[in-house]
Design an enzyme around this catalytic site. Structure first.
Site, PDB file in Angstrom:
ATOM      1  N   SER A 183       0.849  -1.198   0.000  1.00  0.00           N
ATOM      2  CA  SER A 183       0.000   0.000   0.000  1.00  0.00           C
ATOM      3  C   SER A 183       0.879   1.242   0.000  1.00  0.00           C
ATOM      4  O   SER A 183       2.102   1.161   0.154  1.00  0.00           O
ATOM      5  CB  SER A 183      -0.929   0.018   1.228  1.00  0.00           C
ATOM      6  OG  SER A 183      -0.174   0.067   2.430  1.00  0.00           O
ATOM      7  N   ASP A 232       5.780  -7.544   2.420  1.00  0.00           N
ATOM      8  CA  ASP A 232       4.808  -6.923   3.318  1.00  0.00           C
ATOM      9  C   ASP A 232       4.229  -8.007   4.217  1.00  0.00           C
ATOM     10  O   ASP A 232       4.521  -9.200   4.031  1.00  0.00           O
ATOM     11  CB  ASP A 232       3.688  -6.240   2.518  1.00  0.00           C
ATOM     12  CG  ASP A 232       3.096  -5.027   3.230  1.00  0.00           C
ATOM     13  OD1 ASP A 232       2.580  -5.200   4.346  1.00  0.00           O
ATOM     14  OD2 ASP A 232       3.163  -3.911   2.685  1.00  0.00           O
ATOM     15  N   VAL A 273       9.179  -7.122   8.926  1.00  0.00           N
ATOM     16  CA  VAL A 273      10.476  -6.444   8.988  1.00  0.00           C
ATOM     17  C   VAL A 273      11.025  -6.300  10.403  1.00  0.00           C
ATOM     18  O   VAL A 273      12.186  -5.944  10.577  1.00  0.00           O
ATOM     19  CB  VAL A 273      10.409  -5.051   8.322  1.00  0.00           C
ATOM     20  CG1 VAL A 273      10.100  -5.174   6.847  1.00  0.00           C
ATOM     21  CG2 VAL A 273       9.398  -4.157   9.037  1.00  0.00           C
ATOM     22  N   TYR A 318       7.875   8.993  16.189  1.00  0.00           N
ATOM     23  CA  TYR A 318       7.983   8.980  14.726  1.00  0.00           C
ATOM     24  C   TYR A 318       9.089   9.919  14.259  1.00  0.00           C
ATOM     25  O   TYR A 318       9.937   9.542  13.429  1.00  0.00           O
ATOM     26  CB  TYR A 318       6.652   9.384  14.097  1.00  0.00           C
ATOM     27  CG  TYR A 318       6.652   9.328  12.584  1.00  0.00           C
ATOM     28  CD1 TYR A 318       6.546   8.109  11.923  1.00  0.00           C
ATOM     29  CD2 TYR A 318       6.754  10.487  11.816  1.00  0.00           C
ATOM     30  CE1 TYR A 318       6.558   8.042  10.537  1.00  0.00           C
ATOM     31  CE2 TYR A 318       6.770  10.435  10.438  1.00  0.00           C
ATOM     32  CZ  TYR A 318       6.654   9.209   9.802  1.00  0.00           C
ATOM     33  OH  TYR A 318       6.674   9.159   8.424  1.00  0.00           O
TER      34      TYR A 318
END
Length: 300
Positions: free
Chosen positions: A52, A73, A97, A190
């Site tokens: 995505s 993914d 991941v 983040y």
């Protein structure tokens, strides 16, 4: 289309027929998968987070430019569907991941299937939980964001280098963010994770230059990927997706254009291509100048 249109010299019937043909083709497939030309012709690429958003857009652009792409993914249904739509030059592989071994296996899969890996695009990432102040920051959530956004990028560079060093060639690309350049634009976990990605790119580029391997990153500004839209819907308490998309676009206005995932994908195509053969350790900012300046306020 424009060159063909010029040659047809205003033949409206022919132009209408051509437009209809192009429209019909788009309904059947995302694009032609038979191209043997393009800026990435013959290259093999592995893209994480490819089911995505930016990863999907990059997979589309890479294949349009002649690459063979492995889409990694954890969204198996989406990933398999996209790979099927993209045609024979696309392969989906499940890869979490946060697990180094699964990243290593994805790299090995690329080499086993195609004999080499030319491009590693460490794109996967999460926004984390919104915590308005440093006092609200939960370190458990901080660690998870760092695990997905930084740890996975380190592992991606490590294992891509493992197979690129013997060939003395390769391009590694990572997704950073404008939130790593200017403070106050995102939650702390983040912003810190993306600043770490920029630092990692510079550090590894310094080492891998001697092996002919380029390492770069792309810092996009806010754009309406599914990840961002869902985050802001939750943060703002708004269910209207169109409204949220419009709000994200309006976070910075550039006259004549809006930032889309495809724009970031085009930047990745450039960095992956031989056109960028002498570019390494660079942070390519895709933000219409947002992080370059502030306007002076002359109000009394």
């Amino acid at each position: 289309m424009s060159r063909i249109a010029l040659k047809l010299n205003g033949n409206k019937l022919a132009l209408d027929a051509l437009a209809k043909l192009n429209t019909n083709r788009q309904h059947h497939k995302l694009f032609s998968t038979n191209s043997q030309s393009g800026r990435l012709a013959g290259k093999v690429a592995l893209i994480t987070g490819a089911a995505s958003g930016i990863g999907k857009a990059a997979a589309i652009r890479f294949i349009e430019n002649g690459a063979k792409v492995l889409l990694a993914d954890v969204q198996d249904h989406l990933g398999k569907s996209i790979a099927k739509d993209l045609g024979p030059n696309a392969t989906y592989i499940h890869s979490n991941v946060t697990n180094e071994q699964e990243i290593s296996s994805a790299v090995d899969h690329a080499v086993a299937q195609y004999g080499r890996l030319d491009v590693m695009y460490n794109n996967v990432g999460i926004i984390g939980e919104f915590q308005p102040t440093i006092l609200d920051l939960e370190l458990e959530g901080f660690d998870r964001t760092m695990k997905v956004n930084v740890h996975s990028t380190v592992a991606g560079i490590k294992h891509a280098s493992r197979v690129m060093i013997p060939r003395q060639a390769g391009s590694i690309i990572c997704t950073a963010s404008t939130t790593a350049i200017l403070g106050g634009m995102a939650n702390h976990d983040y912003a810190v994770s993306k600043a770490a990605v920029i630092g990692l790119v510079k550090s590894t580029a310094a080492e891998l230059n001697q092996h002919g391997i380029r390492v770069n990153c792309i810092s996009p500004h806010a754009l309406p990927t599914p990840l961002a839209v869902n985050f802001f819907k939750k943060r703002l308490g708004i269910d209207d997706e169109k409204m949220v998309v419009e709000m994200i676009h309006n976070m910075w206005e550039f006259n004549g254009a809006r930032c889309e995932a495809a724009d970031v994908a085009e930047a990745a195509v450039f960095l992956a291509s031989d056109d960028a053969k002498y570019i390494s350790g660079h942070n390519l900012v895709v933000d219409a100048g947002f992080t370059c300046f502030k306007r002076l306020n002359f109000s009394p």
